[in-house]
Design a protein around this motif. Sequence first.
Motif, PDB file in Angstrom:
ATOM      1  N   ILE A 154       0.868  -1.180   0.000  1.00  9.60           N
ATOM      2  CA  ILE A 154       0.000   0.000   0.000  1.00  9.60           C
ATOM      3  C   ILE A 154       0.904   1.229   0.000  1.00  9.60           C
ATOM      4  CG2 ILE A 154      -1.659   1.309   1.357  1.00  9.60           C
ATOM      5  CD1 ILE A 154      -3.180  -1.084   1.736  1.00  9.60           C
ATOM      6  N   THR A 155       0.558   2.193  -0.828  1.00 11.24           N
ATOM      7  CA  THR A 155       1.327   3.426  -0.908  1.00 11.24           C
ATOM      8  C   THR A 155       0.629   4.495  -0.081  1.00 11.24           C
ATOM      9  OG1 THR A 155       2.091   2.828  -3.116  1.00 11.24           O
ATOM     10  CG2 THR A 155       2.316   5.133  -2.468  1.00 11.24           C
ATOM     11  N   LEU A 156       1.380   5.051   0.861  1.00 10.16           N
ATOM     12  CA  LEU A 156       0.862   6.104   1.722  1.00 10.16           C
ATOM     13  C   LEU A 156       1.720   7.349   1.558  1.00 10.16           C
ATOM     14  CD1 LEU A 156       0.402   4.113   5.053  1.00 10.16           C
ATOM     15  CD2 LEU A 156      -1.332   4.621   3.342  1.00 10.16           C
ATOM     16  N   GLU A 172       6.204   9.868   0.135  1.00 11.99           N
ATOM     17  CA  GLU A 172       5.518   8.645  -0.262  1.00 11.99           C
ATOM     18  C   GLU A 172       6.230   7.429   0.336  1.00 11.99           C
ATOM     19  OE1 GLU A 172       5.060   6.731  -4.507  1.00 11.99           O
ATOM     20  OE2 GLU A 172       3.658   8.427  -4.279  1.00 11.99           O
ATOM     21  N   HIS A 173       5.436   6.523   0.913  1.00 10.71           N
ATOM     22  CA  HIS A 173       5.963   5.298   1.520  1.00 10.71           C
ATOM     23  C   HIS A 173       5.196   4.109   0.960  1.00 10.71           C
ATOM     24  CE1 HIS A 173       8.021   7.537   4.756  1.00 10.71           C
ATOM     25  NE2 HIS A 173       6.964   8.325   4.723  1.00 10.71           N
ATOM     26  N   ARG A 174       5.925   3.032   0.641  1.00 11.12           N
ATOM     27  CA  ARG A 174       5.277   1.775   0.267  1.00 11.12           C
ATOM     28  C   ARG A 174       5.363   0.861   1.479  1.00 11.12           C
ATOM     29  NH1 ARG A 174       3.422   0.602  -4.322  1.00 11.12           N
ATOM     30  NH2 ARG A 174       4.187  -1.507  -4.506  1.00 11.12           N
ATOM     31  N   VAL A 175       4.199   0.382   1.906  1.00 10.66           N
ATOM     32  CA  VAL A 175       4.109  -0.381   3.141  1.00 10.66           C
ATOM     33  C   VAL A 175       3.574  -1.782   2.835  1.00 10.66           C
ATOM     34  CG1 VAL A 175       3.016  -0.460   5.408  1.00 10.66           C
ATOM     35  CG2 VAL A 175       3.666   1.738   4.429  1.00 10.66           C
ATOM     36  N   ALA A 176       4.279  -2.778   3.338  1.00 10.53           N
ATOM     37  CA  ALA A 176       3.827  -4.163   3.213  1.00 10.53           C
ATOM     38  C   ALA A 176       3.056  -4.510   4.478  1.00 10.53           C
ATOM     39  CB  ALA A 176       5.016  -5.099   3.020  1.00 10.53           C
ATOM     40  N   ALA A 177       1.749  -4.274   4.446  1.00 10.67           N
ATOM     41  CA  ALA A 177       0.905  -4.546   5.602  1.00 10.67           C
ATOM     42  C   ALA A 177      -0.482  -4.920   5.106  1.00 10.67           C
ATOM     43  CB  ALA A 177       0.832  -3.319   6.511  1.00 10.67           C
ATOM     44  N   THR A 197      -4.896  -2.941   8.434  1.00  8.46           N
ATOM     45  CA  THR A 197      -4.047  -2.497   9.542  1.00  8.46           C
ATOM     46  C   THR A 197      -4.381  -1.046   9.886  1.00  8.46           C
ATOM     47  OG1 THR A 197      -2.267  -3.938   8.814  1.00  8.46           O
ATOM     48  CG2 THR A 197      -1.657  -2.154  10.297  1.00  8.46           C
ATOM     49  N   PRO A 198      -4.566  -0.746  11.168  1.00  2.33           N
ATOM     50  CA  PRO A 198      -4.821   0.646  11.545  1.00  2.33           C
ATOM     51  C   PRO A 198      -3.654   1.560  11.170  1.00  2.33           C
ATOM     52  CG  PRO A 198      -5.407  -0.817  13.345  1.00  2.33           C
ATOM     53  CD  PRO A 198      -4.670  -1.648  12.324  1.00  2.33           C
ATOM     54  N   LEU A 199      -3.973   2.713  10.670  1.00  3.63           N
ATOM     55  CA  LEU A 199      -2.979   3.702  10.283  1.00  3.63           C
ATOM     56  C   LEU A 199      -2.013   3.992  11.426  1.00  3.63           C
ATOM     57  CD1 LEU A 199      -1.844   5.834   8.322  1.00  3.63           C
ATOM     58  CD2 LEU A 199      -3.686   7.369   9.094  1.00  3.63           C
ATOM     59  N   ASN A 215       4.927   1.956  14.042  1.00  2.00           N
ATOM     60  CA  ASN A 215       5.778   0.770  13.949  1.00  2.00           C
ATOM     61  C   ASN A 215       6.578   0.668  12.665  1.00  2.00           C
ATOM     62  OD1 ASN A 215       4.628   0.096  16.417  1.00  2.00           O
ATOM     63  ND2 ASN A 215       3.099  -1.238  15.495  1.00  2.00           N
ATOM     64  N   GLU A 216       6.034   1.173  11.569  1.00  2.00           N
ATOM     65  CA  GLU A 216       6.728   1.065  10.279  1.00  2.00           C
ATOM     66  C   GLU A 216       7.484   2.349   9.921  1.00  2.00           C
ATOM     67  OE1 GLU A 216       6.811  -1.866   8.722  1.00  2.00           O
ATOM     68  OE2 GLU A 216       5.506  -2.662  10.290  1.00  2.00           O
ATOM     69  N   LEU A 217       6.884   3.500  10.236  1.00  2.00           N
ATOM     70  CA  LEU A 217       7.473   4.767   9.820  1.00  2.00           C
ATOM     71  C   LEU A 217       8.195   5.494  10.951  1.00  2.00           C
ATOM     72  CD1 LEU A 217       4.622   6.085   7.482  1.00  2.00           C
ATOM     73  CD2 LEU A 217       6.568   4.591   6.928  1.00  2.00           C
TER      74      LEU A 217
END
Length: 148
Positions: free
Chosen positions: A2-4, A10-15, A19-21, A27-29
């Motif tokens: 997912i791209t946020l 811009e971040h690409r997240v493998a979740a 998953t709650p923002l 935890n990821e950013l």
Amino acid sequence: MITLTVNGVEHRVAADPDTPLLYVLRNELGLMGARFGCGLGLCGACFVHVDGHPVPSCDTPIWSVEGKAVTTVEGITPHPVQQAFLDEQAAQCGYCVTGIIMSAAALLERDPHPGESEVVAALDRHLCRCGAQQRMVRAVVRAGEDNG
């Protein structure tokens, strides 16, 4: 994936898309400004802006913010309301403050010079157990007065 877009980056997240923002932000950013309070979107400690509107990040799934601008308290620094909170000594324990600042910043964007009743209404969803609410309201009104 997912791209946020968070704080303009811009971040690409493998979740999992559900998953709650809040979890991704912390935890990821590594963005620790939004805090876990109730997990139900009721206390306000986790508020961030999504396309300029304050929302609880604890119950906002990441799929719902893909393609939108997410802004955390780290992304608005420095902001006049932050200085007003310092000047009015509005924060006590500080747990709820980042969420309150995010709602206050959104209010000041909509209404650069809010009165006390508008501030109280804008902060209504936030819980503070320290008893600093009146100082917080004064700080937001002061930020509006200092807004020129």
